[in-house]
Design a protein around this motif. Structure first.
Motif, PDB file in Angstrom:
ATOM      1  N   UNK A  11       0.847  -1.197   0.000  1.00 12.92           N
ATOM      2  CA  UNK A  11       0.000   0.000   0.000  1.00 12.92           C
ATOM      3  C   UNK A  11       0.883   1.248   0.000  1.00 12.92           C
ATOM      4  N   UNK A  12       0.440   2.282  -0.689  1.00  7.52           N
ATOM      5  CA  UNK A  12       1.112   3.588  -0.721  1.00  7.52           C
ATOM      6  C   UNK A  12       2.630   3.431  -0.869  1.00  7.52           C
ATOM      7  N   UNK A  13       3.029   2.688  -1.901  1.00  4.81           N
ATOM      8  CA  UNK A  13       4.434   2.309  -2.046  1.00  4.81           C
ATOM      9  C   UNK A  13       5.380   3.508  -2.128  1.00  4.81           C
ATOM     10  N   UNK A  14       4.968   4.549  -2.856  1.00  7.75           N
ATOM     11  CA  UNK A  14       5.844   5.718  -2.993  1.00  7.75           C
ATOM     12  C   UNK A  14       6.067   6.402  -1.646  1.00  7.75           C
ATOM     13  N   UNK A  15       5.002   6.528  -0.871  1.00  5.66           N
ATOM     14  CA  UNK A  15       5.124   7.140   0.453  1.00  5.66           C
ATOM     15  C   UNK A  15       5.979   6.273   1.375  1.00  5.66           C
ATOM     16  N   UNK A  16       5.812   4.966   1.245  1.00 10.03           N
ATOM     17  CA  UNK A  16       6.590   4.040   2.075  1.00 10.03           C
ATOM     18  C   UNK A  16       8.079   4.172   1.768  1.00 10.03           C
ATOM     19  N   UNK A  17       8.424   4.241   0.479  1.00  8.43           N
ATOM     20  CA  UNK A  17       9.832   4.397   0.106  1.00  8.43           C
ATOM     21  C   UNK A  17      10.392   5.726   0.606  1.00  8.43           C
ATOM     22  N   UNK A  18       9.573   6.774   0.521  1.00  8.76           N
ATOM     23  CA  UNK A  18      10.020   8.096   0.969  1.00  8.76           C
ATOM     24  C   UNK A  18      10.273   8.122   2.472  1.00  8.76           C
ATOM     25  N   UNK A  19       9.509   7.335   3.218  1.00  3.25           N
ATOM     26  CA  UNK A  19       9.612   7.361   4.685  1.00  3.25           C
ATOM     27  C   UNK A  19      10.509   6.257   5.242  1.00  3.25           C
ATOM     28  N   UNK A  20      11.215   5.543   4.367  1.00  6.09           N
ATOM     29  CA  UNK A  20      12.119   4.479   4.811  1.00  6.09           C
ATOM     30  C   UNK A  20      13.294   5.069   5.582  1.00  6.09           C
ATOM     31  N   UNK A  21      13.696   4.400   6.631  1.00  6.09           N
ATOM     32  CA  UNK A  21      14.799   4.896   7.462  1.00  6.09           C
ATOM     33  C   UNK A  21      16.125   4.827   6.712  1.00  6.09           C
ATOM     34  N   UNK A  22      16.830   5.933   6.704  1.00  8.23           N
ATOM     35  CA  UNK A  22      18.126   5.999   6.032  1.00  8.23           C
ATOM     36  C   UNK A  22      19.125   5.050   6.682  1.00  8.23           C
ATOM     37  N   UNK A  23      19.015   4.876   7.996  1.00  6.98           N
ATOM     38  CA  UNK A  23      19.925   3.985   8.711  1.00  6.98           C
ATOM     39  C   UNK A  23      19.870   2.568   8.144  1.00  6.98           C
ATOM     40  N   UNK A  24      18.659   2.069   7.902  1.00  9.84           N
ATOM     41  CA  UNK A  24      18.480   0.726   7.355  1.00  9.84           C
ATOM     42  C   UNK A  24      19.081   0.624   5.956  1.00  9.84           C
ATOM     43  N   UNK A  25      18.790   1.616   5.129  1.00  8.25           N
ATOM     44  CA  UNK A  25      19.278   1.612   3.750  1.00  8.25           C
ATOM     45  C   UNK A  25      20.807   1.671   3.721  1.00  8.25           C
ATOM     46  N   UNK A  26      21.381   2.482   4.593  1.00  4.84           N
ATOM     47  CA  UNK A  26      22.837   2.629   4.623  1.00  4.84           C
ATOM     48  C   UNK A  26      23.511   1.328   5.064  1.00  4.84           C
ATOM     49  N   UNK A  27      22.946   0.681   6.099  1.00  2.00           N
ATOM     50  CA  UNK A  27      23.495  -0.600   6.559  1.00  2.00           C
ATOM     51  C   UNK A  27      23.424  -1.654   5.455  1.00  2.00           C
ATOM     52  N   UNK A  28      22.299  -1.670   4.761  1.00  2.00           N
ATOM     53  CA  UNK A  28      22.106  -2.650   3.698  1.00  2.00           C
ATOM     54  C   UNK A  28      23.065  -2.399   2.534  1.00  2.00           C
ATOM     55  N   UNK A  29      23.263  -1.134   2.193  1.00  2.00           N
ATOM     56  CA  UNK A  29      24.193  -0.787   1.113  1.00  2.00           C
ATOM     57  C   UNK A  29      25.618  -1.205   1.470  1.00  2.00           C
ATOM     58  N   UNK A  30      25.986  -1.002   2.718  1.00  3.13           N
ATOM     59  CA  UNK A  30      27.322  -1.393   3.181  1.00  3.13           C
ATOM     60  C   UNK A  30      27.499  -2.904   3.108  1.00  3.13           C
ATOM     61  N   UNK A  31      26.474  -3.640   3.539  1.00  2.00           N
ATOM     62  CA  UNK A  31      26.527  -5.104   3.523  1.00  2.00           C
ATOM     63  C   UNK A  31      26.628  -5.636   2.093  1.00  2.00           C
ATOM     64  N   UNK A  32      25.765  -5.152   1.204  1.00  2.00           N
ATOM     65  CA  UNK A  32      25.729  -5.676  -0.163  1.00  2.00           C
ATOM     66  C   UNK A  32      27.006  -5.335  -0.924  1.00  2.00           C
TER      67      UNK A  32
END
Length: 237
Positions: free
Chosen positions: A201-222
Motif C-alpha cells: 500500500x502507498x508504495x511511494x510514500x513508504x519508500x520516501x519514509x524508509x529509514x536511512x539507517x536501514x538503507x545505509x546498513x544494507x548498502x554497506x553489507x551488499x
C-alpha cells in the motif's frame, strides 16, 4: 542373412543400412540417436543445477552478525552456477537518490566504484543514478559497449514486515519497479534485492519514509558482499 535396404536418417539425412534401425523406433541412425541421448542428459543436468540453485538458501538479514560472510558465499555460489568467463561482468545498480528507500542502488553503486577499481564497470551511482526514466537507455548502452555482458542487477524492494532488512540473491533477471507497480524492462543474469520496507500500500510514500539507517546498513553489507565474492573467485586481480 536377409537383404537390407538403404534408409535415409531423419536426423542427418545420410543413407545407411536398415540394420542400424533394428533397435530404434524412430528412423534415425545410431550417431543421431547417441547425440540426442547426450543432449537429453545435458538438459537434465541443467535442470538439476537450476533446481539445486533455487532450493539453496539465498537470503541473509542485515542483523545477522555473519551477514557479510554469508552473503559472500551466496553470491559466489550463484556466480559459479551462472557465469562464464567469456562474458564481461557489469554491475547495474537501479534506483534514485530522490527517495530514501530507493537510494539503495545508487548508494551501493557509489560504494562499489571505490571498492572495485579494475575490470568491472558499475552503472548507477549517487552522482549518475539509473532509474525508471533512463533505464532502457542504460541497458542499450551496456549492450553496445560490452559483448554479451553478464549483468548483476541490484535494486531496493518492498515485502512483508518479517522480511524487511533481508537481502536476497537470485538467478535470472530483476524486475525493477514491480514493488511500486511500474512496468519496466526486466534486466540481469542474476540479481540482488534489498527489502527496505513493507509493501502492499502507498508504495511511494513508504519508500520516501524508509529509514536511512536501514538503507545505509544494507548498502554497506551488499557492497562488501559483492566486492569480497568477486575477489574470492579471482574476477579482479
Amino acid at each position: 542373412m536377409g537383404n537390407f535396404q538403404a534408409i535415409t536418417c531423419q536426423g542427418c539425412g545420410r543413407q545407411i543400412m536398415d540394420l542400424e534401425f533394428f533397435n530404434n523406433t524412430k528412423t534415425v541412425c545410431n550417431r543421431c540417436a547417441n547425440a540426442s541421448s547426450k543432449e537429453k542428459r545435458l538438459t537434465k543436468k541443467s535442470k538439476l543445477n537450476k533446481n539445486k540453485l533455487s532450493k539453496k538458501e539465498n537470503r541473509v538479514h542485515i542483523d545477522n552478525p555473519l551477514a557479510a560472510n554469508k552473503l559472500k558465499k551466496i553470491i559466489i555460489y550463484t556466480l559459479k552456477e551462472l557465469y562464464s568467463d567469456t562474458n564481461q561482468i557489469v554491475i547495474l545498480c537501479i534506483g534514485t537518490d530522490r527517495s530514501t528507500g530507493d537510494a539503495l542502488g545508487p548508494l551501493i553503486g557509489s560504494k562499489l566504484t571505490r571498492l572495485i577499481t579494475t575490470n568491472i564497470p558499475v552503472f548507477g551511482t549517487l552522482d549518475e543514478p539509473v532509474h525508471a526514466r533512463n533505464l532502457q537507455e542504460q541497458i542499450e548502452l551496456i549492450e553496445q559497449e560490452y559483448f554479451n555482458p553478464f549483468i548483476l542487477a541490484i535494486d531496493a524492494g518492498l515485502g512483508k514486515n518479517s522480511s524487511v532488512g533481508s537481502v536476497t540473491v537470485k538467478p535470472g533477471p530483476l524486475k525493477p519497479g514491480s514493488g511500486v507497480n511500474k512496468d519496466l524492462p526486466p534486466i540481469g543474469d542474476m540479481h540482488i534485492t534489498g527489502l527496505v520496507n513493507i509493501g502492499g500500500y502507498m508504495e511511494y510514500m513508504v519508500l520516501q519514509s524508509t529509514r536511512l539507517s536501514l538503507v545505509f546498513k544494507m548498502a554497506k553489507l551488499i557492497s562488501r558482499g559483492i566486492n569480497w565474492s568477486i575477489r574470492s573467485v579471482n574476477y579482479i586481480n
